[in-house]
Design a protein around this motif. Structure first.
Motif, PDB file in Angstrom:
ATOM      1  N   GLY A 270       0.821  -1.204   0.000  1.00 20.46           N
ATOM      2  CA  GLY A 270       0.000   0.000   0.000  1.00 20.46           C
ATOM      3  C   GLY A 270       0.856   1.254   0.000  1.00 20.46           C
ATOM      4  N   LEU A 271       1.925   1.241   0.830  1.00 19.86           N
ATOM      5  CA  LEU A 271       2.812   2.411   0.865  1.00 19.86           C
ATOM      6  C   LEU A 271       3.500   2.608  -0.485  1.00 19.86           C
ATOM      7  CD1 LEU A 271       4.368   2.008   4.423  1.00 19.86           C
ATOM      8  CD2 LEU A 271       2.639   3.631   3.684  1.00 19.86           C
ATOM      9  N   LEU A 272       3.918   1.489  -1.095  1.00 23.83           N
ATOM     10  CA  LEU A 272       4.539   1.598  -2.422  1.00 23.83           C
ATOM     11  C   LEU A 272       3.534   2.157  -3.424  1.00 23.83           C
ATOM     12  CD1 LEU A 272       6.538  -1.739  -2.636  1.00 23.83           C
ATOM     13  CD2 LEU A 272       7.463   0.556  -2.501  1.00 23.83           C
ATOM     14  N   GLY A 273       2.261   1.736  -3.294  1.00 18.85           N
ATOM     15  CA  GLY A 273       1.232   2.267  -4.183  1.00 18.85           C
ATOM     16  C   GLY A 273       1.078   3.767  -4.007  1.00 18.85           C
ATOM     17  N   TYR A 274       1.157   4.227  -2.749  1.00 15.98           N
ATOM     18  CA  TYR A 274       1.093   5.678  -2.513  1.00 15.98           C
ATOM     19  C   TYR A 274       2.259   6.400  -3.171  1.00 15.98           C
ATOM     20  CZ  TYR A 274      -2.729   6.980   0.492  1.00 15.98           C
ATOM     21  OH  TYR A 274      -3.960   7.289   0.957  1.00 15.98           O
ATOM     22  N   ILE A 275       3.454   5.812  -3.039  1.00 19.41           N
ATOM     23  CA  ILE A 275       4.638   6.491  -3.574  1.00 19.41           C
ATOM     24  C   ILE A 275       4.539   6.588  -5.098  1.00 19.41           C
ATOM     25  CG2 ILE A 275       7.136   6.305  -3.855  1.00 19.41           C
ATOM     26  CD1 ILE A 275       7.148   4.929  -1.073  1.00 19.41           C
ATOM     27  N   THR A 276       4.204   5.441  -5.756  1.00 17.01           N
ATOM     28  CA  THR A 276       4.090   5.481  -7.214  1.00 17.01           C
ATOM     29  C   THR A 276       2.962   6.411  -7.643  1.00 17.01           C
ATOM     30  OG1 THR A 276       2.789   3.475  -7.039  1.00 17.01           O
ATOM     31  CG2 THR A 276       5.066   3.205  -7.689  1.00 17.01           C
ATOM     32  N   GLY A 277       1.882   6.419  -6.851  1.00 18.85           N
ATOM     33  CA  GLY A 277       0.772   7.313  -7.168  1.00 18.85           C
ATOM     34  C   GLY A 277       1.165   8.769  -7.040  1.00 18.85           C
ATOM     35  N   ALA A 278       1.974   9.074  -6.021  1.00 20.50           N
ATOM     36  CA  ALA A 278       2.408  10.462  -5.831  1.00 20.50           C
ATOM     37  C   ALA A 278       3.270  10.918  -6.998  1.00 20.50           C
ATOM     38  CB  ALA A 278       3.175  10.581  -4.516  1.00 20.50           C
ATOM     39  N   ILE A 279       4.129  10.011  -7.482  1.00 24.56           N
ATOM     40  CA  ILE A 279       4.976  10.370  -8.630  1.00 24.56           C
ATOM     41  C   ILE A 279       4.093  10.650  -9.847  1.00 24.56           C
ATOM     42  CG2 ILE A 279       6.743   9.523 -10.200  1.00 24.56           C
ATOM     43  CD1 ILE A 279       7.769   7.810  -7.842  1.00 24.56           C
ATOM     44  N   TRP A 280       3.108   9.744 -10.046  1.00 26.41           N
ATOM     45  CA  TRP A 280       2.216   9.903 -11.188  1.00 26.41           C
ATOM     46  C   TRP A 280       1.431  11.210 -11.093  1.00 26.41           C
ATOM     47  CZ3 TRP A 280      -1.150   5.170 -13.074  1.00 26.41           C
ATOM     48  CH2 TRP A 280      -1.417   5.349 -14.435  1.00 26.41           C
ATOM     49  N   ALA A 281       0.888  11.463  -9.886  1.00 29.61           N
ATOM     50  CA  ALA A 281       0.067  12.658  -9.709  1.00 29.61           C
ATOM     51  C   ALA A 281       0.873  13.925  -9.917  1.00 29.61           C
ATOM     52  CB  ALA A 281      -0.548  12.662  -8.316  1.00 29.61           C
ATOM     53  N   SER A 282       2.166  13.882  -9.570  1.00 33.59           N
ATOM     54  CA  SER A 282       2.961  15.102  -9.704  1.00 33.59           C
ATOM     55  C   SER A 282       3.141  15.465 -11.180  1.00 33.59           C
ATOM     56  CB  SER A 282       4.309  14.939  -9.011  1.00 33.59           C
ATOM     57  OG  SER A 282       5.084  14.024  -9.723  1.00 33.59           O
ATOM     58  N   TYR A 283       2.941  14.467 -12.096  1.00 42.23           N
ATOM     59  CA  TYR A 283       3.029  14.798 -13.520  1.00 42.23           C
ATOM     60  C   TYR A 283       1.675  15.073 -14.150  1.00 42.23           C
ATOM     61  CZ  TYR A 283       7.901  13.543 -13.481  1.00 42.23           C
ATOM     62  OH  TYR A 283       9.236  13.513 -13.203  1.00 42.23           O
ATOM     63  N   THR A 284       0.600  14.523 -13.562  1.00 44.15           N
ATOM     64  CA  THR A 284      -0.691  14.638 -14.240  1.00 44.15           C
ATOM     65  C   THR A 284      -1.666  15.563 -13.525  1.00 44.15           C
ATOM     66  OG1 THR A 284      -1.301  12.598 -13.109  1.00 44.15           O
ATOM     67  CG2 THR A 284      -0.589  12.415 -15.381  1.00 44.15           C
ATOM     68  N   TRP A 285      -1.729  15.501 -12.193  1.00 48.25           N
ATOM     69  CA  TRP A 285      -2.736  16.285 -11.470  1.00 48.25           C
ATOM     70  C   TRP A 285      -2.209  17.644 -11.043  1.00 48.25           C
ATOM     71  CZ3 TRP A 285      -5.165  12.335  -7.510  1.00 48.25           C
ATOM     72  CH2 TRP A 285      -5.901  11.374  -8.236  1.00 48.25           C
ATOM     73  N   ALA A 286      -0.922  17.682 -10.719  1.00 52.14           N
ATOM     74  CA  ALA A 286      -0.390  18.908 -10.122  1.00 52.14           C
ATOM     75  C   ALA A 286      -0.442  20.054 -11.141  1.00 52.14           C
ATOM     76  CB  ALA A 286       1.036  18.683  -9.649  1.00 52.14           C
ATOM     77  N   ASP A 287      -0.668  21.246 -10.644  1.00 60.43           N
ATOM     78  CA  ASP A 287      -0.713  22.439 -11.489  1.00 60.43           C
ATOM     79  C   ASP A 287       0.710  22.765 -11.952  1.00 60.43           C
ATOM     80  OD1 ASP A 287      -1.042  24.836 -12.627  1.00 60.43           O
ATOM     81  OD2 ASP A 287      -1.984  25.823 -10.910  1.00 60.43           O
ATOM     82  N   PRO A 288       0.970  22.716 -13.259  1.00 62.82           N
ATOM     83  CA  PRO A 288       2.351  22.902 -13.728  1.00 62.82           C
ATOM     84  C   PRO A 288       2.880  24.317 -13.499  1.00 62.82           C
ATOM     85  CG  PRO A 288       0.826  22.721 -15.578  1.00 62.82           C
ATOM     86  CD  PRO A 288       0.041  22.426 -14.354  1.00 62.82           C
ATOM     87  N   ASN A 289       1.992  25.272 -13.232  1.00 67.31           N
ATOM     88  CA  ASN A 289       2.454  26.651 -13.084  1.00 67.31           C
ATOM     89  C   ASN A 289       2.956  26.977 -11.689  1.00 67.31           C
ATOM     90  OD1 ASN A 289       1.700  27.204 -15.760  1.00 67.31           O
ATOM     91  ND2 ASN A 289      -0.423  27.364 -15.096  1.00 67.31           N
ATOM     92  N   THR A 290       2.670  26.090 -10.737  1.00 64.88           N
ATOM     93  CA  THR A 290       3.130  26.339  -9.376  1.00 64.88           C
ATOM     94  C   THR A 290       4.020  25.174  -8.957  1.00 64.88           C
ATOM     95  OG1 THR A 290       1.153  25.244  -8.576  1.00 64.88           O
ATOM     96  CG2 THR A 290       1.075  27.636  -8.679  1.00 64.88           C
ATOM     97  N   PRO A 291       4.821  25.345  -7.902  1.00 72.00           N
ATOM     98  CA  PRO A 291       5.629  24.219  -7.417  1.00 72.00           C
ATOM     99  C   PRO A 291       4.733  23.030  -7.062  1.00 72.00           C
ATOM    100  CG  PRO A 291       6.293  26.250  -6.342  1.00 72.00           C
ATOM    101  CD  PRO A 291       5.099  26.581  -7.184  1.00 72.00           C
ATOM    102  N   VAL A 292       5.278  21.820  -7.234  1.00 68.00           N
ATOM    103  CA  VAL A 292       4.475  20.606  -7.044  1.00 68.00           C
ATOM    104  C   VAL A 292       3.834  20.564  -5.658  1.00 68.00           C
ATOM    105  CG1 VAL A 292       4.638  18.106  -6.873  1.00 68.00           C
ATOM    106  CG2 VAL A 292       5.776  19.275  -8.719  1.00 68.00           C
ATOM    107  N   GLY A 293       4.572  21.005  -4.657  1.00 62.50           N
ATOM    108  CA  GLY A 293       4.069  20.928  -3.279  1.00 62.50           C
ATOM    109  C   GLY A 293       2.790  21.720  -3.062  1.00 62.50           C
ATOM    110  N   ASP A 294       2.579  22.782  -3.882  1.00 62.91           N
ATOM    111  CA  ASP A 294       1.408  23.628  -3.656  1.00 62.91           C
ATOM    112  C   ASP A 294       0.109  22.925  -3.994  1.00 62.91           C
ATOM    113  OD1 ASP A 294       3.286  25.385  -3.022  1.00 62.91           O
ATOM    114  OD2 ASP A 294       2.810  26.904  -4.531  1.00 62.91           O
ATOM    115  N   SER A 295       0.175  21.921  -4.876  1.00 58.53           N
ATOM    116  CA  SER A 295      -1.047  21.232  -5.261  1.00 58.53           C
ATOM    117  C   SER A 295      -1.426  20.155  -4.254  1.00 58.53           C
ATOM    118  CB  SER A 295      -0.876  20.578  -6.626  1.00 58.53           C
ATOM    119  OG  SER A 295      -0.373  21.509  -7.540  1.00 58.53           O
TER     120      SER A 295
END
Lengths: 176, 238
Positions: B93-118
């Protein structure tokens, strides 16, 4: 003081319900003395015993729910648009909470722990039901939204499942 | 169960796991994938991220099956199985979170602001909360286990909680996310299992072997831990 807006009211209400339930239901198993448990053990079967506990705690929690609803509307104003439906939801929610926590109190009592472990065990399990209840009761505050019947049925199905699980699993906790 | 017959000591499925994972890594990174505007090449993360959650669910299921077996036979062996499978499920489950976080940082995160802000807007997603609930339930399971001293009592109480929690988990991770609005894909139908119109045939060729491979790897690690626990048990009670 102004009364809070309906979303805040709703959130506060369910959080208070959760803590009311933990404290009210914890008493049912954790305060039983060893001698009295032995006495119950000699006069009844585990399924009857746990059903009686569930019934008592349900009634207790229904009364507490109505009481806290009354106090909330006295002190924090009354934002309810559909009072009848919301009261129904409050009763359903109180019932769900009491069932889950009754069984967890049985587990915590067997582990000879205090009410704190019951909260630790219970929080992750109760969050889905609380989310559903809050979503439903938000609809009771907005005049245009309707309460979805399938979600209500889902909650009722969950409650029935908790009762069944309690009846099946309690005998294993019971024998010592 | 004698040693010769126990699946734990066979090697064919371990070799299968290794082969399937090698296939996942090579074919998964080389084969053609559909070009979808928001995903692009990150779609290859499907072979890792989704498989972690599949493996987690399967490992938790094995854990609860062993809890039931414990209550039926009252053999302490099954309790050890249930515990180790639950721990390995948490790891996946933790590995799933980590891979999901990597994925989300490319797809969900707002590209105009730093990744942490999203972060705050992403973390509120009902599917993420559902997964967090699943992990919290099993953390609570481990806490409960460690709070009881007596061996048999510990096994019985934690088996009961394991079964109860697993059944209450269904709404948390299978029903609830489909009722609440979510950014995460897979709101309708059976995500990843729908043969007709879910993932393309090309990707399915890698995806299903990947699920089996990752799950077998999880089982393999767990059996090693189980064997260590069983040996410790033997030492304690000669």
């Amino acid at each position: 003081m102004d009364s809070p807006e309906s979303k805040v009211w709703n959130g506060l209400f369910w959080v208070i319900q959760l803590f009311v339930c933990i404290n009210a239901v914890a008493k049912s198993f954790l305060q039983e003395s060893r001698g009295r448990m032995l006495y119950f053990y000699s006069i009844t079967s585990p399924a009857n015993f746990v059903l009686a506990k569930l019934l008592f705690n349900s009634l207790l929690m229904l009364a507490m729910s109505l009481l806290s609803l009354l106090l909330f509307s006295l002190f924090l104003g009354n934002p309810m648009q559909k009072a009848g439906q919301f009261i129904g939801l409050v009763l359903l929610g109180g019932w769900s909470l009491s069932l889950v926590f009754t069984f967890l109190a049985a587990i915590a009592a067997k582990a000879q722990q205090n009410a704190a472990i019951m909260a630790v065990l219970g929080f992750p399990i109760i969050i889905p039901q609380l989310l559903l209840l809050m979503k439903l009761s938000n609809a009771a505050f907005a005049p245009l939204l309707t309460i979805s019947i399938t979600t209500v049925l889902l909650l009722i199905a969950l409650d029935i499942m908790v009762i069944l699980l309690a009846v099946i699993l309690f005998p294993f906790l019971w024998k010592d | 169960m004698t040693e010769a017959k126990n699946y734990m000591y066979k090697s064919w499925w371990k070799i299968t796991a290794v082969l399937l994972l090698i296939y996942t890594f090579t074919a998964g990174l080389l084969l053609k994938v559909p070009e979808l505007a928001p995903l692009q090449e990150t779609i290859r993360n499907l072979y890792f991220h989704v498989c972690m959650w599949f493996a987690m669910m399967i490992l938790f299921t094995i854990s609860v099956v062993n809890a039931v077996r414990y209550l039926r036979n009252l053999d302490i062996k099954y309790d050890i199985y249930a515990r180790q499978f639950a721990i390995m499920g948490i790891v996946f489950g933790l590995l799933g979170y980590i891979t999901g976080a990597i994925w989300a940082s490319y797809t969900w995160a707002d590209p105009n602001t730093p990744v942490g802000d999203s972060f705050s807007s992403i973390a509120r997603d009902p599917k993420l909360i559902g997964a967090a609930i699943a992990l919290l339930v099993y953390f609570a399971y481990l806490i409960l286990r460690d709070s009881v001293q007596d061996m048999d009592k510990k096994a019985r109480i934690s088996s009961v909680y394991n079964i109860f929690a697993y059944t209450m988990l269904f709404p948390a991770i299978w029903i609830l996310p489909r009722i609440l609005p979510s950014l995460h894909p897979g709101n309708e139908g059976n995500p990843a299992l729908d043969v007709k119109n879910d993932i393309s045939g090309n990707m399915r060729m890698v995806f299903y072997p990947a699920v089996i491979g990752w799950t077998l790897l999880g089982v393999w690690i767990t059996t090693l831990k189980i064997r260590i626990s069983l040996l410790k048990e033997k030492k304690l009670t000669p």
